[in-house]
Design a protein around this motif. Sequence first.
Motif, short mmCIF file in Angstrom:
data_model
loop_
_atom_site.label_atom_id
_atom_site.label_comp_id
_atom_site.label_asym_id
_atom_site.label_seq_id
_atom_site.Cartn_x
_atom_site.Cartn_y
_atom_site.Cartn_z
N ASN A 1 0.80 -1.22 0.00
CA ASN A 1 0.00 0.00 0.00
C ASN A 1 0.84 1.28 0.00
O ASN A 1 0.27 2.36 -0.02
CB ASN A 1 -0.91 0.00 1.23
N GLU B 1 -0.74 4.64 -1.25
CA GLU B 1 -1.16 5.62 -0.24
C GLU B 1 -1.05 7.05 -0.73
O GLU B 1 -1.65 7.96 -0.16
CB GLU B 1 -0.33 5.46 1.03
N LEU B 2 -0.26 7.27 -1.79
CA LEU B 2 -0.09 8.63 -2.29
C LEU B 2 -1.35 9.10 -2.99
O LEU B 2 -1.98 8.34 -3.74
CB LEU B 2 1.09 8.70 -3.26
N THR B 3 -1.70 10.35 -2.77
CA THR B 3 -2.81 10.95 -3.50
C THR B 3 -2.36 11.26 -4.93
O THR B 3 -1.16 11.23 -5.25
CB THR B 3 -3.27 12.24 -2.83
N ALA B 4 -3.31 11.59 -5.78
CA ALA B 4 -2.98 11.96 -7.16
C ALA B 4 -2.05 13.17 -7.19
O ALA B 4 -1.10 13.22 -7.98
CB ALA B 4 -4.25 12.24 -7.95
N ARG B 5 -2.30 14.13 -6.32
CA ARG B 5 -1.44 15.32 -6.27
C ARG B 5 -0.04 14.96 -5.78
O ARG B 5 0.96 15.46 -6.32
CB ARG B 5 -2.06 16.38 -5.35
N GLU B 6 0.05 14.09 -4.80
CA GLU B 6 1.36 13.68 -4.30
C GLU B 6 2.16 12.94 -5.37
O GLU B 6 3.38 13.10 -5.46
CB GLU B 6 1.21 12.83 -3.04
N HIS C 1 4.68 14.60 3.29
CA HIS C 1 3.78 13.44 3.28
C HIS C 1 4.36 12.32 2.43
O HIS C 1 4.28 11.14 2.80
CB HIS C 1 2.40 13.84 2.75
N LYS D 1 5.20 8.65 3.87
CA LYS D 1 4.47 7.47 3.40
C LYS D 1 5.38 6.43 2.75
O LYS D 1 5.14 5.23 2.86
CB LYS D 1 3.40 7.90 2.39
N HIS E 1 3.22 18.51 0.83
CA HIS E 1 3.14 17.29 0.02
C HIS E 1 4.44 16.49 0.10
O HIS E 1 4.41 15.26 0.21
CB HIS E 1 2.83 17.63 -1.44
#
Length: 226
Positions: A154, A158-163, A196, A200, A193
């Motif tokens: 994961n 776990e990263l968002t699209a922006r990240e 994060h 992560k 970002h």
Amino acid sequence: MNPDEQLVDVLIVDDQELVRGGLRRILRRRDGFAVSECADGDEVPAALAAKRPDIVLMDLRMKRVDGIEATRTLRQRDDAPPVLVLTTFDDDDLLSGALRAGAAGFLLKDSPAEDLIRAVRTVAAGGSWLDPTVTPRVLSAYRSVRPTPAPSGNRLGELTARELEVLELIGRGHLNAEIARALGISEVTVKSHVGHIFGKLGLRDRAAAIVFAFDHGIVAPGQSHS
């Protein structure tokens, strides 16, 4: 140079006087650089005590203390400036060793002067620089000793699209300010970002993030610094 522009303080560490002289001619004061010098890796602690540079331009092979050991010792300091390795040797193990020691990147000495200037400014501003001519091989040697987190599981998910967008731009060597402009967000948001992403993925610095981005296909060889 704009009179209001702050000089970039560069500490050159190289045991060849001719090389140091050539670097001084490229990194000129009128172009925004202030240069000091060390003739070997064991002189770095005293030089840092005398004046804190914005960046250390480090040779790898020196007579008394080599660049990897000097980088490792330097990076143990809380206030350590970033290190850009500059070498004539495209030795994959040496260059990957410099990354593992904490260098922010590397550049071959036969690179154009324009690349040296860009690399010094990028690393001094908090970015990373990996010479594209040897990056794929160096990353292979790097991960053979320090594997990056697996893309399965994961962690990457776990990263968002922006990240993911931010990680891609980090992988291409962009600074936070450049990422902010590219994505239309504030630099403060970019820093958030980045924090994060590091947390992560278990990454310690931007060089490790670049390695991760290459390893997992987020950035392909030849795309960096574009």
